[in-house]
Scaffold this motif. Structure first.
Motif, mmCIF file in Angstrom:
data_model
loop_
_atom_site.group_PDB
_atom_site.id
_atom_site.type_symbol
_atom_site.label_atom_id
_atom_site.label_comp_id
_atom_site.label_asym_id
_atom_site.label_seq_id
_atom_site.Cartn_x
_atom_site.Cartn_y
_atom_site.Cartn_z
ATOM 1 N N ASN A 152 -7.153 -14.463 -12.968
ATOM 2 C CA ASN A 152 -6.701 -15.063 -11.840
ATOM 3 C C ASN A 152 -5.541 -15.046 -11.458
ATOM 4 O O ASN A 152 -5.139 -15.506 -10.423
ATOM 5 C CB ASN A 152 -7.547 -16.120 -12.095
ATOM 6 N N MET A 176 -3.082 -13.683 -10.185
ATOM 7 C CA MET A 176 -3.538 -12.992 -9.225
ATOM 8 C C MET A 176 -2.867 -14.032 -7.993
ATOM 9 O O MET A 176 -2.505 -13.444 -7.329
ATOM 10 C CB MET A 176 -4.319 -12.710 -8.787
ATOM 11 N N LEU A 234 -12.139 -15.684 -7.222
ATOM 12 C CA LEU A 234 -12.171 -14.933 -8.287
ATOM 13 C C LEU A 234 -13.091 -15.652 -9.210
ATOM 14 O O LEU A 234 -13.311 -15.099 -9.871
ATOM 15 C CB LEU A 234 -10.685 -14.791 -8.665
ATOM 16 N N TRP A 268 -6.124 -8.762 -0.374
ATOM 17 C CA TRP A 268 -6.700 -7.834 -0.561
ATOM 18 C C TRP A 268 -5.537 -5.947 -0.691
ATOM 19 O O TRP A 268 -6.255 -5.602 -1.684
ATOM 20 C CB TRP A 268 -7.244 -7.553 1.007
ATOM 21 N N LEU A 293 -5.514 -6.999 -4.605
ATOM 22 C CA LEU A 293 -6.155 -6.330 -5.249
ATOM 23 C C LEU A 293 -6.261 -5.307 -5.157
ATOM 24 O O LEU A 293 -6.707 -4.203 -6.529
ATOM 25 C CB LEU A 293 -7.223 -6.786 -4.587
ATOM 26 N N LYS A 294 -6.579 -4.105 -4.272
ATOM 27 C CA LYS A 294 -6.849 -2.737 -3.994
ATOM 28 C C LYS A 294 -5.502 -1.954 -5.149
ATOM 29 O O LYS A 294 -5.460 -1.264 -5.695
ATOM 30 C CB LYS A 294 -5.783 -2.501 -2.229
ATOM 31 N N GLN A 341 -3.156 -3.168 -7.090
ATOM 32 C CA GLN A 341 -3.457 -4.224 -8.369
ATOM 33 C C GLN A 341 -1.735 -4.527 -8.805
ATOM 34 O O GLN A 341 -1.014 -4.339 -9.845
ATOM 35 C CB GLN A 341 -3.313 -3.598 -9.910
#
Length: 243
Positions: free
Chosen positions: A83, A86, A168, A214, A217-218, A220
């Motif tokens: 996280n 991210m 998350l 997003w 996330l998509k 990576q």
């Protein structure tokens, strides 16, 4: 407290902070030095902007923003390395976009600040001398950071990053989630009630941050950022190869 976890956080935290400071204060300095006056976006959702009240007491959540973000980054990173990377990836991309945006398309909220009632004769160069304690802090903020870099709102971006981090972490204690969420939302609201931003600055800040999230996330992308930081951490002795 696990010191190994904390050591892993140090480099991502300070690199992210460096990106923030350069993007924001670098552009503030550049605009002030070159006398650049940004565009006033008050005409977007004008009627809403006119309805927003000035609430000097909302300066208190606003002024704890930096330590709040710092602590939140540490807390999120300590609980989950994945996280943390991210959030780091989203932040680095968002701050880079903001830095370029501020440089090419500077924005301005000087006239918005004047509507706070803290100035004499609606003149930004003549602040009132009878300000109460809360108003004095607001004026200090006004004078510390010029009315530039408004669109998108960095305070909104950073606070929304915290909210994403809370989303998350499915195992975070509910009390911590509620407390951090309240503070983050309070900071975002304060950007409006302190006349620091127009509503479009807030909207763009949330859309930009959420959109980057997003995409990361998509595709990576945070895994690539994680590899880079882990190599740097190992080189600096902040992390072992097996960790």
């Amino acid at each position: 407290m696990d010191m190994k976890r904390i050591k892993k956080i140090i480099l991502p935290l300070f690199i992210t902070l460096a990106f923030l400071l350069i993007s924001y204060f670098g552009n503030q300095w550049y605009a002030e030095y070159h006398g650049i006056v940004g565009k006033d976006y008050s005409y977007i959702f004008y009627e809403f902007n006119q309805m927003v009240p000035f609430l000097s007491w909302t300066i208190y959540p606003y002024i704890i923003a930096y330590p709040f973000w710092f602590f939140s980054f540490l807390y999120i990173g300590y609980r989950s390395e994945n996280n943390m990377y991210m959030i780091t990836t989203i932040a680095l991309i968002a701050f880079t976009i903001c830095g370029i945006w501020y440089f090419l398309w500077q924005s301005d909220v000087e006239q918005w600040r004047v509507t706070s009632g803290l100035f004499l004769n609606n003149n930004y160069d003549t602040p009132r001398q009878d300000l109460n304690f809360s108003e004095s802090i607001v004026m200090w903020i006004y004078q510390s950071a010029g009315p530039r870099n408004a669109l998108p709102s960095m305070h909104t971006i950073n606070s929304w990053l915290v909210i994403i981090g809370l989303r998350l972490d499915k195992k975070m204690p509910q009390a911590a989630k509620v407390l951090l969420s309240i503070i983050a939302i309070s900071i975002i609201i304060a950007t409006q009630t302190l006349k620091q931003h127009y509503i479009i600055d807030l909207i763009v800040g949330i859309i930009l941050t959420e959109g980057i999230f997003w995409l990361v996330l998509k595709y990576q992308w945070h895994l690539y950022v994680k590899k880079i930081f882990k190599r740097l951490n190992m080189t600096l002795g902040l992390e072992n190869k097996e960790s």
